[in-house]
Scaffold this active site. Structure first.
Site, PDB file in Angstrom:
ATOM      1  CB  SER A   1      -0.890   0.014   1.242  1.00  0.00           C
ATOM      2  OG  SER A   1      -1.525   1.270   1.412  1.00  0.00           O
TER       3      SER A   1
ATOM      4  CE1 TYR B   1      -3.869  -1.882   5.453  1.00  0.00           C
ATOM      5  CE2 TYR B   1      -2.949   0.226   4.795  1.00  0.00           C
ATOM      6  CZ  TYR B   1      -3.586  -0.956   4.474  1.00  0.00           C
ATOM      7  OH  TYR B   1      -3.936  -1.208   3.163  1.00  0.00           O
TER       8      TYR B   1
END
Length: 283
Positions: free
Chosen positions: A149, A162
């Site tokens: 990501s 995350y």
């Protein structure tokens, strides 16, 4: 040295984790359109079966496999099922399974949330690479696509677990690119920003953050189908990084050129963002 002249995504024998929805489903269906055979793996068996139906409708063949990628034994079973079905090592491994997490700062996000996020997002990729790569290296051909990501380099606030998980996936992919050079196995890491998927519906994302992020994704996010096409095309070209959106490219450039300013601006925007105040105490 084996060159990267042959496209690996045409008629691929592929394993896709997190294939039950979102980017994973889009990758599986796009591989089918390219004549592929796909093992659709997911902890959500219903979603995996629906993806398998879509794969066959698109012209490919598919089987499903239940797999919790955070469990090494599950990934071993997935590998064995794929080897049995293909009767050889897969030509493409896509470590895509992941969950969203966010809304609390370091010290307030619980250690259980950290463990669950890293277990799926990072250890899931580690397990996939660890258990599948030996057979692919022995075969002397194949490709690995890891879904990371832009969060892995953007390092936005209130998303530490995350961010760390996706930064780890990027680092693992970069390391593999050096270790696999000359083996015939290539590596690509996908680093998108907002994509129109259900990742913001997870229970590790605070509701205020999830709602705001989902609205942004609905308004400005890229479709998973476009992300899938770009990722597979770039993998065929031998590219290590796939950074599909302009905002991701801009963040990448800003972070590399002016890291201190990037951090300060990120903190300022977080304070202005339409998120509810953080709750007191750890979850």
């Amino acid at each position: 040295m084996i060159g990267f002249t042959k496209p690996l995504t045409k008629r691929a024998k592929a394993v896709v984790t997190g294939a039950g929805s979102g980017i994973g489903r889009a990758l599986a269906v796009e591989l089918a359109a390219r004549g592929g055979h796909v093992v659709c793996a997911d902890i959500d068996e219903t979603g995996a079966k629906e993806t398998a139906r879509l794969v066959e409708r698109a012209g490919g063949t598919a089987i499903t496999a239940h797999c919790d990628v955070s469990r090494s034994d599950d990934v071993v079973a997935l590998r064995d099922r794929a080897l049995d079905w293909f009767n050889e090592a897969p030509t493409l491994l896509i470590n895509n399974a992941g969950i969203g997490a966010g809304g609390r700062t370091v010290g307030k996000a619980s250690l259980d949330d950290w463990a669950r996020t890293l277990g799926i997002n990072l250890w899931g990729v580690i397990h996939g690479c660890h258990h599948f790569l030996p057979a692919m290296k022995e075969a002397g051909r194949g490709g690995v696509i890891n879904t990371a990501s832009a969060a892995g380099f953007a390092a936005g606030p209130r998303m530490a677990a995350y961010n760390v998980s996706k930064a780890g996936v990027m680092s693992l992919s970069e390391t593999l690119a050096t270790e696999l050079a000359g083996t015939g196995v290539r590596v690509t890491v996908l680093c998108p920003t907002f994509v129109k998927t259900n990742i913001f519906s997870g229970d590790l994302i605070e509701s205020s953050v999830a709602g705001a992020a989902a609205r942004i994704a609905d308004f400005a996010g890229m479709s998973p189908e476009k992300v899938a096409r770009m990722t597979l095309d770039d993998h065929d070209k031998g590219r290590l990084y796939v950074v599909p959106q302009l905002d991701a490219k801009a963040i990448w450039l800003a972070k590399r050129l002016t890291p201190t300013t990037h951090a300060r601006v990120g903190g300022m925007l977080a304070r202005l963002a339409p998120f509810a105040p953080e709750e007191e105490g750890p979850r």
